[in-house]
Design a protein around this motif. Structure first.
Motif: not given
Length: 188
Positions: A171-187
């Motif tokens: 859903r989002d890649v933020d190179l500045a914060t070093g984070r990728i947000s994903v719509d994903w079930d951790p299971e």
């Protein structure tokens, strides 16, 4: 696909420093006139030939090299470097990594990333669960896949393979914060 067509697929989580990316490797001599077989990490594979000035890394030393001739050969690639005109000279370079300064890579469109930019980023679900960090990416033919390894902050010790599908899973890649947000079930 998360990357530009001249995608340096990182082995460039760069043990060589933050200023270079590994584009490929010289594997073995080809013929008797100094040609070498080339293993390319770019996509398409002959994208490595778009850069005539290479830096080779062999036995801990960096050696400047200039590409003089290159072509596809069967399913692979072969190249000749300036000053390398015998099988013996080519053999001396076998095993060298092909490096390229990152500033020589083409600018990407907004929302496109080179693999080396995604490696090391933290992956977090939409509800804030930390899955780990991207260790590498894989090509599957259908789409690229993030290989996520657990770290001290992750919810468990599970390695995950998450498809790189922008606007669907990623859903989002933020190179500045070093984070990728994903719509994903951790299971999974």
């Amino acid at each position: 696909m998360p990357t530009h067509s001249n995608n340096p697929q990182p082995t460039a989580h760069s043990p060589h420093g933050d200023d270079v990316v590994v584009m490929g490797k010289l594997t073995s001599p080809y013929g008797v006139k100094g040609w070498l077989k080339v293993y390319s990490y770019t996509s398409p594979i002959d994208g490595i030939f778009d850069y005539a000035g290479w830096m080779l890394k062999l036995d801990g030393k960096q050696i400047p090299a200039r590409l003089t001739q290159a072509r596809r050969h069967g399913k692979g690639l072969v190249a000749q470097l300036e000053g390398v005109d015998s099988r013996e000279a080519a053999q001396a370079l076998a095993g060298a990594e092909i490096l390229l300064p990152k500033q020589q890579l083409p600018q990407l469109e907004v929302g496109e990333y080179y693999w080396h930019q995604l490696e090391g980023l933290e992956v977090v679900t939409l509800d804030g669960q930390r899955l780990g960090k991207v260790s590498t990416l894989m090509e599957t033919g259908a789409n690229d896949v993030l290989v996520i390894k657990p770290n001290d902050d992750s919810i468990d010790e599970k390695e995950r393979l998450v498809p790189y599908l922008p606007n669907q899973v990623v859903r989002d890649v933020d190179l500045a914060t070093g984070r990728i947000s994903v719509d994903w079930d951790p299971e999974f």
